[in-house]
Scaffold this active site. Structure first.
Site, PDB file in Angstrom:
ATOM      1  N   ARG A 114      17.067  55.866   4.972  1.00 23.56           N
ATOM      2  CA  ARG A 114      15.846  56.455   4.465  1.00 23.56           C
ATOM      3  C   ARG A 114      15.503  55.955   3.076  1.00 23.56           C
ATOM      4  NH1 ARG A 114      16.346  62.964   3.813  1.00 23.56           N
ATOM      5  NH2 ARG A 114      18.136  63.009   2.467  1.00 23.56           N
ATOM      6  N   THR A 118      10.269  58.010  -0.581  1.00 28.48           N
ATOM      7  CA  THR A 118       9.310  58.598   0.372  1.00 28.48           C
ATOM      8  C   THR A 118      10.003  59.467   1.413  1.00 28.48           C
ATOM      9  OG1 THR A 118       9.531  56.756   1.906  1.00 28.48           O
ATOM     10  CG2 THR A 118       7.855  56.531   0.186  1.00 28.48           C
ATOM     11  N   ASP A 215      26.113  64.612   1.518  1.00 25.91           N
ATOM     12  CA  ASP A 215      25.780  63.435   2.319  1.00 25.91           C
ATOM     13  C   ASP A 215      26.811  63.293   3.442  1.00 25.91           C
ATOM     14  OD1 ASP A 215      24.218  60.434   1.783  1.00 25.91           O
ATOM     15  OD2 ASP A 215      25.879  60.589   3.202  1.00 25.91           O
ATOM     16  N   ASP A 218      28.644  59.887   3.731  1.00 21.20           N
ATOM     17  CA  ASP A 218      29.657  59.683   2.680  1.00 21.20           C
ATOM     18  C   ASP A 218      30.910  60.505   2.954  1.00 21.20           C
ATOM     19  OD1 ASP A 218      28.252  57.850   1.231  1.00 21.20           O
ATOM     20  OD2 ASP A 218      27.418  59.305  -0.182  1.00 21.20           O
TER      21      ASP A 218
HETATM   22  N1  URA Z   1      21.458  63.636   5.270  1.00 21.31           N
HETATM   23  C1  URA Z   1      22.650  64.083   4.812  1.00 21.31           C
HETATM   24  O1  URA Z   1      23.662  63.395   4.950  1.00 21.31           O
HETATM   25  N2  URA Z   1      22.722  65.280   4.224  1.00 21.31           N
HETATM   26  C2  URA Z   1      21.641  66.059   4.069  1.00 21.31           C
HETATM   27  O2  URA Z   1      21.777  67.154   3.535  1.00 21.31           O
HETATM   28  C3  URA Z   1      20.402  65.600   4.541  1.00 21.31           C
HETATM   29  C4  URA Z   1      20.336  64.375   5.134  1.00 21.31           C
END
Ligand code: URA
Length: 224
Positions: A114, A118, A215, A218
């Site tokens: 992403r 945006t 994330d 991660d």
């Molecule tokens: N992607 C993620 O890894 N965590 C989020 O909170 C939103 C999108």
């Protein structure tokens, strides 16, 4: 912290509710949880997500002989195609269990990241050879642990609908969903099924789910 969707028009949203799922989700939310333990907790929830996501698959009867007698028993219909579509990279975490439970499925990787400004998805991989021979009878499971804005989810669903897959044969499977993402998908594709383990409160300004778990990619791949 439980959230209700006020406006969703999607009658096909399923939120799993089970003490073991809640327990493992709490382990995953904790920022001190190691990658090893995080992935173990996720694996435990993934089985439940798949059983719920696949429960509408058509079956057929076959004859089988048990040690006791001949009988008829059910198998997944041979007349359908199943596509499992993990959204890279976090969706990969569901792939092993997808292949274990659905060994006859075709795996179609959807590569998107992403744009941090945006929050729109940018595609970098979407290749699949000749798997849509029978779109009317194809069932698609789109996998992403986090349904956040719904932007990449929208693109993923669109990718299959435009090729003739029926909305009602598409499941979006996530671990945690934000109301914004559910509503985005539901408004665009009211007949798809969304299966999630948890509906959280909202999104923050960076598009992360609150309270979420950070994330997912991660934490799954230890790249924090
Ligand atoms: N992607 C993620 O890894 N965590 C989020 O909170 C939103 C999108």
């Amino acid at each position: 912290m439980e959230t209700t969707l006020k406006e969703t028009k999607n009658a096909n949203l399923t939120i799993l509710s089970h003490p073991l799922i809640k327990h493992n989700l709490t382990v995953m939310r904790d920022k001190t949880t190691t990658t090893e333990v995080f992935n173990l907790a996720l694996k435990r929830i993934t089985y439940a997500l798949f059983y719920e996501s696949t429960k509408f698959l058509p079956t057929e009867d076959i004859k089988v002989e048990t040690p006791i007698k001949k009988t008829t028993s059910k198998i997944i219909s041979k007349n359908i195609d199943i596509i499992v579509a993990p959204i890279l990279r976090a969706g990969l975490v569901f792939s092993d269990i997808a292949q274990e439970l659905l060994p006859f499925a075709h795996i179609h990787h959807l590569g998107m990241y992403r744009n941090e400004k945006t929050l729109e998805p940018i595609w970098y991989y979407n290749k699949m050879k000749g798997k849509f021979k029978n779109p009317e009878n194809t069932y698609v499971f789109i996998l992403d642990p986090m349904l956040a804005t719904g932007n990449s989810g929208y693109d993923a669903v669109h990718n299959f609908v435009k090729q003739g897959i029926k909305e009602e044969n598409i499941v979006f499977m996530s671990l945690i969903s934000a109301p914004e993402g559910v509503e985005r998908l539901s408004k665009a594709y009211g007949k798809i099924r969304i299966v999630t383990a948890q509906l959280d409160e909202t999104l923050n300004e960076k598009g992360y789910i609150v309270p979420g778990l950070g994330d997912a990619g991660d934490r799954i791949f230890n790249t924090l």
